[in-house]
Write a protein that holds these residues in place. Sequence first.
Motif, mmCIF file in Angstrom:
data_model
loop_
_atom_site.group_PDB
_atom_site.id
_atom_site.type_symbol
_atom_site.label_atom_id
_atom_site.label_comp_id
_atom_site.label_asym_id
_atom_site.label_seq_id
_atom_site.Cartn_x
_atom_site.Cartn_y
_atom_site.Cartn_z
ATOM 1 N N VAL A 157 -116.434 -31.581 75.156
ATOM 2 C CA VAL A 157 -115.237 -32.395 75.419
ATOM 3 C C VAL A 157 -114.111 -31.509 75.959
ATOM 4 O O VAL A 157 -113.434 -31.858 76.940
ATOM 5 C CB VAL A 157 -114.809 -33.139 74.126
ATOM 6 N N ARG A 199 -114.534 -30.304 79.595
ATOM 7 C CA ARG A 199 -114.268 -31.329 80.618
ATOM 8 C C ARG A 199 -112.794 -31.711 80.669
ATOM 9 O O ARG A 199 -112.403 -32.609 81.419
ATOM 10 C CB ARG A 199 -115.123 -32.580 80.382
ATOM 11 N N ALA A 239 -111.225 -33.397 78.590
ATOM 12 C CA ALA A 239 -111.148 -34.825 78.262
ATOM 13 C C ALA A 239 -109.948 -35.122 77.369
ATOM 14 O O ALA A 239 -109.670 -34.388 76.428
ATOM 15 C CB ALA A 239 -112.434 -35.254 77.573
ATOM 16 N N VAL A 256 -111.883 -40.302 74.612
ATOM 17 C CA VAL A 256 -113.319 -40.476 74.376
ATOM 18 C C VAL A 256 -113.547 -41.890 73.872
ATOM 19 O O VAL A 256 -112.847 -42.345 72.969
ATOM 20 C CB VAL A 256 -113.813 -39.454 73.319
ATOM 21 N N ASP A 265 -112.888 -40.252 79.623
ATOM 22 C CA ASP A 265 -113.548 -39.126 80.294
ATOM 23 C C ASP A 265 -114.964 -38.913 79.776
ATOM 24 O O ASP A 265 -115.839 -38.457 80.498
ATOM 25 C CB ASP A 265 -112.740 -37.838 80.038
ATOM 26 N N VAL A 266 -115.143 -39.218 78.505
ATOM 27 C CA VAL A 266 -116.439 -38.967 77.860
ATOM 28 C C VAL A 266 -116.827 -40.194 77.037
ATOM 29 O O VAL A 266 -115.971 -40.804 76.391
ATOM 30 C CB VAL A 266 -116.358 -37.726 76.930
ATOM 31 N N PRO A 305 -117.954 -43.635 81.687
ATOM 32 C CA PRO A 305 -117.464 -42.245 81.702
ATOM 33 C C PRO A 305 -118.441 -41.312 82.435
ATOM 34 O O PRO A 305 -119.649 -41.577 82.456
ATOM 35 C CB PRO A 305 -117.373 -41.885 80.211
ATOM 36 N N THR A 317 -119.337 -38.370 81.613
ATOM 37 C CA THR A 317 -120.167 -37.582 80.692
ATOM 38 C C THR A 317 -120.594 -38.456 79.516
ATOM 39 O O THR A 317 -119.754 -39.127 78.906
ATOM 40 C CB THR A 317 -119.372 -36.367 80.157
ATOM 41 N N HIS A 318 -121.877 -38.441 79.229
ATOM 42 C CA HIS A 318 -122.396 -39.170 78.072
ATOM 43 C C HIS A 318 -122.974 -38.167 77.093
ATOM 44 O O HIS A 318 -123.809 -37.344 77.456
ATOM 45 C CB HIS A 318 -123.474 -40.177 78.533
ATOM 46 N N ILE A 319 -122.497 -38.253 75.852
ATOM 47 C CA ILE A 319 -123.062 -37.421 74.783
ATOM 48 C C ILE A 319 -123.746 -38.362 73.792
ATOM 49 O O ILE A 319 -123.106 -39.250 73.228
ATOM 50 C CB ILE A 319 -121.963 -36.611 74.056
ATOM 51 N N PRO A 379 -123.554 -42.037 84.283
ATOM 52 C CA PRO A 379 -122.850 -40.760 84.086
ATOM 53 C C PRO A 379 -123.508 -39.614 84.852
ATOM 54 O O PRO A 379 -124.709 -39.628 85.088
ATOM 55 C CB PRO A 379 -122.955 -40.544 82.573
#
Lengths: 472, 201
Positions: free
Chosen positions: A99, A102, A104, A107, A198-199, A230, A232-234, A284
Amino acid sequence: MTATPAGFDALVALTTGDEDLQRWLHDYQLDAKRWRDAAMAELGAPEAWRDAVAAVRRHTVAHLDEYLVQFVDKVQEAGGEVFLAATATEAREHIAAIVRARGARRVVKAKSMVTAEIGLNPALEEMGVEVVETDLGEYIVQLSGEPPYHITGPALHKRLPEIRALFSEVAGEELPDDVEALAAFARRVLRDRFLTADVGISGVNLGVAATGTVVLVTNEGNGRMSTTLPRTHIAVMGIERLVPDWPSLAPVLTMLTRAGTGERATTYVSAITGPRRASDVDGPDELHVVIVDNGRSALLGTKYQNALTCIRCGCCADTCPVYRTIGGHAYQSVYSGPIGAVITPLLDGLDGHAHLPFASTLCGACDAACPARVPLTELLLELRSDVAARESAASSWGLGFRGFAALSERPRLWGGALAAAGAAWPAVARLPLQWLRLLAPWTGSRELPAVAPRSFRRIWAGGRGGRRGRGC
Amino acid sequence: MEREAFVRRISARLGDAASRGPALEPPVLPPTVGEDEGLIPLFTRRAAEAGVAVDRVETRADALEAVAGLLAGRGEAATLACPEDLRRPGLGGRWASDPRMATVGLSEADWGIAVTGGVVFRHEGSRGRSCSLLPATVAILLPVSRLRLDLAAVLREVAGLPAPACITFMTGVSHSADIASVTCRGVHGPGEVVLWLIDGE
């Protein structure tokens, strides 16, 4: 006797003292049973489906090392990054690093129990990141500053006026007492958050080892939003959440939804394999899969291994008379209900949680309902045995049982003790009960029965009533 | 944690691989209830029960004409988002430049599941995720030939194809009962789903 922490007693009292909430939980369980029974009856042969789920889950957990290696390889082949976190701290720090890297500021999160287990939100908020829970129930309890109340219904305990008040505070104006209007308000607010995050962070209901696919199950669409919009995917998952391949996903998904919500299927099941491809129009750019151990592997090869076969449908709580009475917050854990009473002491240790295995009547309703055949009462009994072994050396509980055992093995001593107790009781009963403080956890909500002046054995031996034989 | 150490710890706990039971056979599932009804009636009934409006048309052209009619019925402000390969002049030309701005999204499903009344999208290339997610109304085309009885049948086919970045299984409308246990539609995802079964394909 296993002491209950003050917090547990206070939270139980809050629920048992709220007649309205008691009725609410009672009605909810009746509804949930009706939905689930109908869904299972329609499916036909539910016991055979349960066998299939149990076979898949037990096999996977027994071969977890092999499937984990396969899963990790396939995620990486598909362009995803994998991080293996032995502890909650490692997982938190790794996610925080992604995070931070990036830059971010916001979230969005789809419902995830494991991120609550590792304490992710506070860690991100300490970094100045705005964390927005987007499952409607999670959003409600985030606004109220409470932990989730139920595995699949985080805001199950919240009634309409409370939710209206929470949303009105966000809106800065009084919102109507209308469910559709409140849902529409949440949709508007959260749509903006999805579009500007962002994430996206999600949990993982199941992972398909053969292809490195993470599978998410939702009804609202927040899972899809969080994993589509977003950049970015976590995805955060426990090590045990795998199935070998697509065919073995069929019984597990089928029973997860029917047991959890009584539906034929949830509205959305997203099966995500890597980040977007070069030719894809959306999705993403990055996928990170964080696989969390945090105490799970310590259960492998032990009598508790089958606790890892749970598919987190929450139906054990929906059937549990203790959950209905004490409510979800009393468990003081992300995981409530019978599975919470099992998994919390196993993952977090008995210290502070030794009372949880006793928060059960052992009626077996959870065993009968569990779609994965997790032997919950057996696991609860094993835990009680461990607690007793740990506490018997020093506690009054252990002392009491050792005394009882010594007496009951010696009939003469037993008879003498009973006679003495019977003779002394009239005088003892006149004493103020403060001297019984040692037994207060037991006597606080129960009457101490009087000791009879003559024991049954003495009456029997004395021939009072006289006859021996059938019917006695 | 380093991968080998992580896995080694698990292997050590589990013990000898040979002692952990046999390899997993494909799950033996009971026969699916409802098969006798026929795929089309079963799918139509179950989709309707999940909140989807289902209609049958002869051809793809008929389906697209119906989509144009839906759009026209929504007034001047209605705009459509759809994958490139579904764009037709007859759809009215009121394209949204971005699915986020569209009021109606159009997608073609890769499979339908009769038992649940759900559909399955393999998202790849121009067939993205957003058209069936962001607009409040989603229109879906489903050739009858793509109907399957149950989830297991679809997953067997999924297993035989390369996995795209995302597959969505979608059954009915977005909904939630998180507010006071009262079910409401259109929470985050589309609250209205209209589906055309195309007989000729």
